[in-house]
Design an enzyme around this catalytic site. Structure first.
Site, mmCIF file in Angstrom:
data_model
loop_
_atom_site.group_PDB
_atom_site.id
_atom_site.type_symbol
_atom_site.label_atom_id
_atom_site.label_comp_id
_atom_site.label_asym_id
_atom_site.label_seq_id
_atom_site.Cartn_x
_atom_site.Cartn_y
_atom_site.Cartn_z
ATOM 1 N N CYS A 1 0.628 -0.990 -0.118
ATOM 2 C CA CYS A 1 -0.159 0.422 0.314
ATOM 3 C C CYS A 1 0.266 1.555 -0.390
ATOM 4 O O CYS A 1 2.052 1.405 -0.082
ATOM 5 C CB CYS A 1 -0.877 -0.242 1.258
ATOM 6 S SG CYS A 1 -2.186 1.626 1.470
ATOM 7 N N HIS B 1 -4.902 9.821 2.582
ATOM 8 C CA HIS B 1 -4.982 8.216 2.504
ATOM 9 C C HIS B 1 -6.581 8.824 3.268
ATOM 10 O O HIS B 1 -7.108 8.785 3.622
ATOM 11 C CB HIS B 1 -4.336 7.958 4.304
ATOM 12 C CG HIS B 1 -4.927 6.441 3.834
ATOM 13 N ND1 HIS B 1 -5.628 5.122 4.132
ATOM 14 C CD2 HIS B 1 -3.450 5.110 3.239
ATOM 15 C CE1 HIS B 1 -6.059 3.900 3.819
ATOM 16 N NE2 HIS B 1 -4.003 4.058 3.143
#
Length: 619
Positions: free
Chosen positions: A26, A540
């Site tokens: 990620c 995010h």
């Protein structure tokens, strides 16, 4: 390997190679799929140097290492003997027209460098030959002119190389195919036949569509061949079978199809300029180019320009219009430079004026136009007038070169009239845009907006001590929450940096600062931006939303884009995200928090898009 020891220790502590089914990454973490999670020594991994934290849940076993995770991952999969995995495999159908334009644009971008070099070289050769410094008949002139002509002659090779990676093809096989169709026995040769089938006479030199279509098809052929050839014979048979299929397919189908498509494009624009008028095309493009650049479509004209120059020996519309528009942008900035009394804005306008005149308008468009808006009108007026004049007088661009440095290329083979007409068009656009910008001015509320980015904070202990700071606006409309309240340990502990959480109430995502997009993760749930003061902002979106693999996310920016505070950069269907069982909280953190005196989040409250969410104390 920079991270070899680190990765070897990771592999050992997660239970060894045989315990790892798959691993992806990620924005900040390695995400393992383990056969047996109980074999992983979580506490030992947490105590490793270079590991921020470990998060183990139903989604994945996650080892948080920071924003350099991509470099760690590349070495990790080599040690594991795995193939790189892509996080995104969204089944959402893409708009086919947009997909085609994306491929063309992304393939053209890398080869603009040699194309622009060839255009400016043509301008330089025009100057030195006309001044008598170097004779056009001399070997020196012909050697440099060979560089200029070679770029366009071998355009299929450049296109093959740049499109190969984008379309999943070996660049070496792509170049081999392009070189073959350019070879003397094939290029522009009449009377050829293949397996008894006659081939049309096609000039592959200076073209790009035939090879682009062929490389697109080669991507599918490559996948097919790799499936049917045994692994033990891949090295020997795969390239042979690919080329044995592709050469006939190119000569029999994609070559003729691409050739006639190119001819069709040229015919369309020739008809448009003949029956509607080149004045209309040039006026429209000269006035609207800043909008086109802002939409990320500035390079879409390059394939058309290449086809027109290859066919006619000149471009009757677009390169001239681009130069006229660039100069108009410079004129508009000069008008504001003269008009403004704000010293900071005067410095900004003066800087971007010069870059625009030289043919680089992005600093002006993203730094001024998006913010103040009225310069768009000034360029539409000045650029439109310059384009109208150039269209009526029939200005031609003999090579791909724009900005002031490219003007000598309008001489062509001694066509001084064409040069002076182009110079006149440029002067009209520059003066017209400058006057329009000066008269339009900047609204009083916008004139001081630039000063709001940097604030002075007075110390409670001593009012004489002042600290310089910069504020981040909210990335979404919603409710601010402290990062410690976020249900993600990597963020709530502050391990990735100080920041703020936002519970969104609307689907739009906005940039919190002026800066450059440094990364857009493939699954679109995380975006990195570097600000003007060096601040590295990580946005995010949601918790564990990487597992959605891009579903419900639509990001409108890419790596390298310049953005302004408050500019929309994406949209997320948060209702669907929550329905899928994911937390929709948006985390905004300054990953290089240690570079600043402090990062101070606002208190919990409702926020609109441009409301402040964080203050960074610079010094």
């Amino acid at each position: 390997m920079k991270y070899k020891e680190f990765n070897e220790q990771i592999i050992e502590l997660v239970g060894g190679k045989d315990n790892v089914k798959a691993v992806v990454h990620c924005m900040t973490r390695l995400r393992f799929t383990l056969k047996d999670v109980n074999r992983a020594q979580t506490e030992a991994i947490k105590n490793m140097d270079g590991v921020i934290d470990v998060v183990s849940n139903n989604v994945a076993y996650q080892i948080i290492v920071g924003t350099h995770v991509n470099d760690v991952y590349k070495e990790l999969i080599d040690l594991l003997g795995l193939q790189p995995s892509k996080e995104v495999s969204s089944t959402e159908k893409k708009n086919i027209v947009k997909a085609i334009l994306d491929v063309v644009s992304e393939s053209m971008n890398p080869i603009l460098e040699p194309i622009i070099c060839a255009g400016l070289l043509a301008a330089l050769l025009s100057i030195v030959s006309l001044t008598g410094i170097i004779s056009p008949d001399s070997s020196t002139y012909q050697i440099f002119d060979a560089l200029r002509s070679a770029v366009f002659y071998f355009l299929p090779i450049f296109m093959a190389m740049s499109s190969a990676k984008r379309l999943g093809v070996s660049p070496y096989l792509a170049v081999a195919l392009a070189a073959t169709i350019l070879s003397e026995p094939i290029n522009d040769v009449a009377g050829l036949n293949l397996f008894g089938i006659p081939l049309p006479q096609i000039t592959y030199a200076n073209s790009f569509i035939p090879i682009l279509l062929a490389i697109w098809f080669m991507g599918y052929v490559t996948k097919f061949v790799k499936k049917i050839v045994p692994n033990s014979l891949q090295y020997f048979l795969t390239p042979l079978l690919i080329m044995a299929i592709m050469l006939p397919a190119t000569l029999l189908f994609f070559g003729p199809l691409g050739y006639y498509l190119g001819e069709g494009i040229i015919a369309f624009f020739n008809l448009l300029m003949k029956y509607v008028g080149s004045w209309f095309v040039m006026m429209l493009y000269s006035g609207l180019q800043p909008f086109i650049i802002m939409l990320g479509a500035g390079n879409f004209i390059m394939p058309v320009v290449a086809s027109l120059i290859a066919s006619n020996g000149y471009d009757p519309a677009f390169i001239s219009s681009a130069t006229i528009s660039d100069i108009a942008v410079g004129g508009a900035m000069l008008g504001y430079f003269i008009r403004t009394r704000n010293s900071k804005q005067k410095q900004l306008f003066g800087t971007v004026t010069l870059s625009a005149i030289l043919g680089v308008t992005e600093p002006a468009i993203y730094g001024v136009f998006v913010k103040f808006r009225r310069p768009f009108i000034a360029v539409m007026i000045g650029g439109g007038l310059g384009g109208l004049f150039a269209g009526i007088t029939g200005v031609k661009a003999y090579s791909v070169a724009w900005g002031l440095l490219g003007l000598p290329s309008y001489i062509g083979q001694g066509d001084f009239k064409n040069l002076w007409l182009m110079v006149s068009a440029v002067v009209i656009s520059f003066v017209g845009a400058a006057i329009a910008a000066y008269l339009l001015g900047i609204p009083a509320d916008e004139a001081t907006a630039d000063d709001k980015n940097t604030e002075t904070i007075v110390s409670e202990a001593d009012s004489a001590v002042s600290l310089r700071s910069t504020a981040l606006s909210s990335v979404a409309q919603g409710s601010l929450v402290q990062l410690s309240e976020v249900a993600d340990q990597a963020f709530s502990t502050g391990a990735l940096g100080k920041g703020i959480g936002i519970i969104p109430e609307k689907d739009e995502i906005y940039s919190p600062i002026d800066g450059e997009i440094t990364v857009v993760f493939p699954t679109k749930h995380a975006i990195g931006i570097k600000g003007l003061h060096g601040e590295e902002v990580l946005i995010h979106i949601g918790i564990d939303t990487v597992s959605l693999e891009g579903q419900f996310f639509d990001v409108s920016v890419k790596q390298g884009d310049t953005v302004k505070k408050g500019q929309k950069i994406g949209q997320v269907d948060f209702e669907q995200v929550q329905a899928a069982g994911f937390d929709s909280t948006i985390m905004v953190v300054i990953t290089n928090t240690g570079d600043y005196l402090d990062v101070i989040p606002m208190s919990n409250k409702k926020v609109q898009t441009l409301d402040e969410s964080l203050n960074i104390i610079l010094e």
